[in-house]
Scaffold this active site. Structure first.
Site, PDB file in Angstrom:
ATOM      1  CD  GLU A  41      -6.902   0.059   6.941  1.00 22.29           C
ATOM      2  OE1 GLU A  41      -6.612   0.799   5.993  1.00 22.29           O
ATOM      3  OE2 GLU A  41      -6.399   0.181   8.079  1.00 22.29           O
ATOM      4  NE  ARG A 268      -6.564   5.127  -5.895  1.00 24.89           N
ATOM      5  CZ  ARG A 268      -5.814   4.742  -4.845  1.00 24.89           C
ATOM      6  NH1 ARG A 268      -4.514   4.954  -4.879  1.00 24.89           N
ATOM      7  NH2 ARG A 268      -6.345   4.186  -3.811  1.00 24.89           N
ATOM      8  CE  LYS A 278     -10.645   2.877   2.396  1.00 24.90           C
ATOM      9  NZ  LYS A 278     -10.468   1.733   3.300  1.00 24.90           N
TER      10      LYS A 278
END
Length: 565
Positions: A41, A268, A278
């Site tokens: 994204e 992850r 983020k």
RNA sequence: UGACCCGUGGUGUAAUUGGCAACACGUCUGGUUUUGGUCCAGAAGAGUCCAGGUUCGAGCCCUGGCGGGUCAACCA
């Protein structure tokens, strides 16, 4: 291709994803195609966790003769920006991967997605809900309690079509209406309880401008994008595991033949002494705890690049940590090991003194300068040699001298003889101090018979020191970095903000460092090993009259370990 | 009182798919050395979350526990 890297040498371990692919290949699934995608994204900069995903997606496809798309998941115009799109492309390329012409955006599919939504409405599988967010949320139930149905759930197809059309037309305000799938409000899986497909957002989009005022949700866009692009393996992180039934539900409504993309989840990356979300990284940037996304202390790809990490070292790191579904925590020491390993093979050696202590060689001729031979890289004979100027006054590292040395300190001390690398044996005769007792200089003598660093009588010294001529050098700024956080898992504490664990000494700036003249033409991002100290690279802040270096990683150092005990 | 996922040295991964646990990082010795780097040699460290079961044989299969994670954004 004789160069040996773990990347090429490693017996390629078959992680569970490769095992799945090989089984499918055996069954002849997808006509042997392997097609993956990397779907960021564009709402922030990529970090080392994304690097893991990039290496996994591109690397896996490559291994099976497949290809990988780059797709920007830009379904939320309120968060996404073109700046991020550019940084992401730069980072993926820098890591060494190529998506060819296959650069896509979820926003490319807005028309198709709209048509698909209409199709679902016509099939009585989607409806417009007039309730506000709180009401819908309350009706959703909880993970342990089923939800109940919206009063608008049984609207007629015609009414839904009309309402949806008018949503698109901008007739309603944000939050007034949403389009929902009609699935099962009692499903044990929350994501199947009539998930929202479209919401109204009167925000211009970075690519479609003001064409749309309704935007699809992630779940309604991602799998369809995969399908339309012919993706075979949609690899994502563990938290999407519970979305998989919904992913498959949409594909079921969409697919026409046998082909269907398959979602596979992996864990992850978590690294010690840093944060990887983020949101938190953005917070560090916005609130100026660091100097931007590419601050060398950041775990971002741009930060690591600026810090001096190489693409190879990051790829090797990704290889080494493997791919599983175990949610673990990787020791940052492994990352550091990966750069050292790569830079050890490649980096030009150079001498530099970070904390200078002046040495006057009393028996060396005044005004004389000698050009001495130095090896550029002992790991690579082809790198050749260079000349280093030597003179009566030099600088050595303050840490390399102790007036009253403990046992095990091998370096310079009063009356002791050491070697100056590539130069001469040196003996300390006198310690010069100022009135406060601070050592300001050393008076030493050298042995002219030991030029180059060997004594004809075979006498040994226990230490070799690096040095820089006081009259012929380059002055530079050097930035030393330490871990950004003092805690292994700064965001792992309930009731404590991760910023409480910020390391106040994560950056040390040394203004007056002396380097040998060889570095004077160095360009930003050039890497060096400052002998005995570590790996350093040129920061983009450098100018011709002011060189700035970043310490990528210190060398392993048994003495400092011993000292710390 | 839910669903899904995970559980192998300190850390991360392996184990020919059932044959008494390997590699890397880290740690600690020692050797070589004009970088206390690199390199080389070696050591310590797990009996595979627990309990049953199947089997000649289980880290791998079955059952039941325990522990951890994820899921209740009109975020992705």
């Amino acid at each position: 291709m004789s160069e040996k890297t773990p990347e090429k040498d490693a017996v390629v371990k078959k992680n569970f994803i490769r095992q799945i692919i090989e089984e499918e290949l055996k069954e002849g699934k997808n006509d042997g195609r392997v097609h993956t995608r990397f779907p960021p994204e564009p709402n922030g900069y990529l970090h080392i966790g994304h690097a893991k995903s990039i290496c996994l997606n591109f690397g896996t496809a490559q291994e099976y003769g497949g290809i990988t798309n780059l797709r920007f998941d830009d379904t939320n115009p309120s968060k996404e920006e073109t700046e991020y799109v550019e940084s992401i492309k730069k980072d993926v390329r820098w890591l060494g991967f190529d998506w060819g012409e296959r650069e896509y955006f979820s926003s490319d599919y807005f028309d198709n997605l709209y048509a698909f939504a209409v199709k679902l409405i016509k099939a009585d599988k989607a409806y417009v809900d007039d309730q506000d967010a709180e009401t819908i949320s309350a009706q959703k139930g909880t993970p342990t309690r089923p939800g109940f149905e919206s009063p608008h759930r049984e609207r007629s197809v015609e009414e839904n079509l009309d309402l949806f059309e008018r949503m698109r037309g901008g007739e309603f305000n944000e939050g007034e209406k949403v389009l929902r799938a009609k699935i099962d409000m009692a499903s044990p899986n929350m994501h199947m309880r009539d998930p929202i497909l479209y919401r109204i957002m009167k925000t211009p989009h970075h690519r479609t401008g003001d064409k749309w005022c309704i935007y699809p949700m992630y779940d309604f866009a991602h799998g369809q994008g995969d399908y339309w692009e012919g993706i075979t393996h949609s690899i994502c992180t563990l938290e999407f595991e519970v979305h998989r039934p919904l992913y498959n539900w949409f594909i079921d409504q969409l697919k026409e033949g046998e082909y269907r993309p398959r979602q596979i989840e992996f864990a992850r990356l978590n690294l010690t002494y840093t944060v990887m979300s983020k949101r938190k990284l953005l917070e560090l940037v916005k609130e100026n705890y660091v100097n931007g996304w590419d601050d060398p202390r950041m775990p971002t790809i741009s930060g690591l690049r600026r810090r001096g990490y190489t693409p190879e070292s990051i790829r090797n790191f990704a290889d080494r940590i493997g791919v599983t579904k175990v949610d673990g925590m990787i020791d940052v020491a492994l990352l550091e090991h990966s750069v050292r390993e790569d830079l050890n093979k490649k980096a030009q050696r150079v001498m530099g003194v970070l904390n200078p202590l002046k040495v006057v060689i009393t028996n060396y001729p005044e005004g004389q300068v000698e050009e001495l031979d130095a090896v550029n890289n002992p790991e690579n004979p082809d790198a050749g040699k260079r000349k280093v100027p030597f003179s009566k006054e030099i600088y050595i590292e303050r840490d390399d001298f102790m007036e009253d040395p403990p046992r095990k300190f091998f370096r310079l001390a009063p009356g002791r003889e050491v070697r100056l690398r590539y130069a001469y044996y040196l003996t300390c005769n006198e310690v010069i101090k100022d009135e406060s007792g601070e050592i300001t200089a050393l008076h030493c003598t050298y042995d002219p018979e030991t030029k180059g660093g060997n004594s004809p009588d075979g006498r040994k010294v226990k230490a070799t020191l690096h040095w820089v001529s006081a009259s012929n050098n380059v002055e530079a700024e050097v930035r030393l970095y330490d871990r950004l956080f003092l805690d292994e898992e700064p965001d792992g504490h309930k009731d404590r903000d991760f910023k409480e664990f910020l390391n106040p000494d994560s950056l040390t700036v040394l203004k007056k460092c002396y380097l040998e003249p060889f570095v004077k033409d160095a360009k930003p991002l050039d890497s060096f090993q400052f002998e005995r100290l570590g790996y350093f690279n040129v920061d983009p802040d450098s100018s011709t009259d002011q060189l700035v270096f970043n310490r990528t990683a210190p060398l392993r150092d048994n003495w400092s370990k011993f000292k710390g005990k």
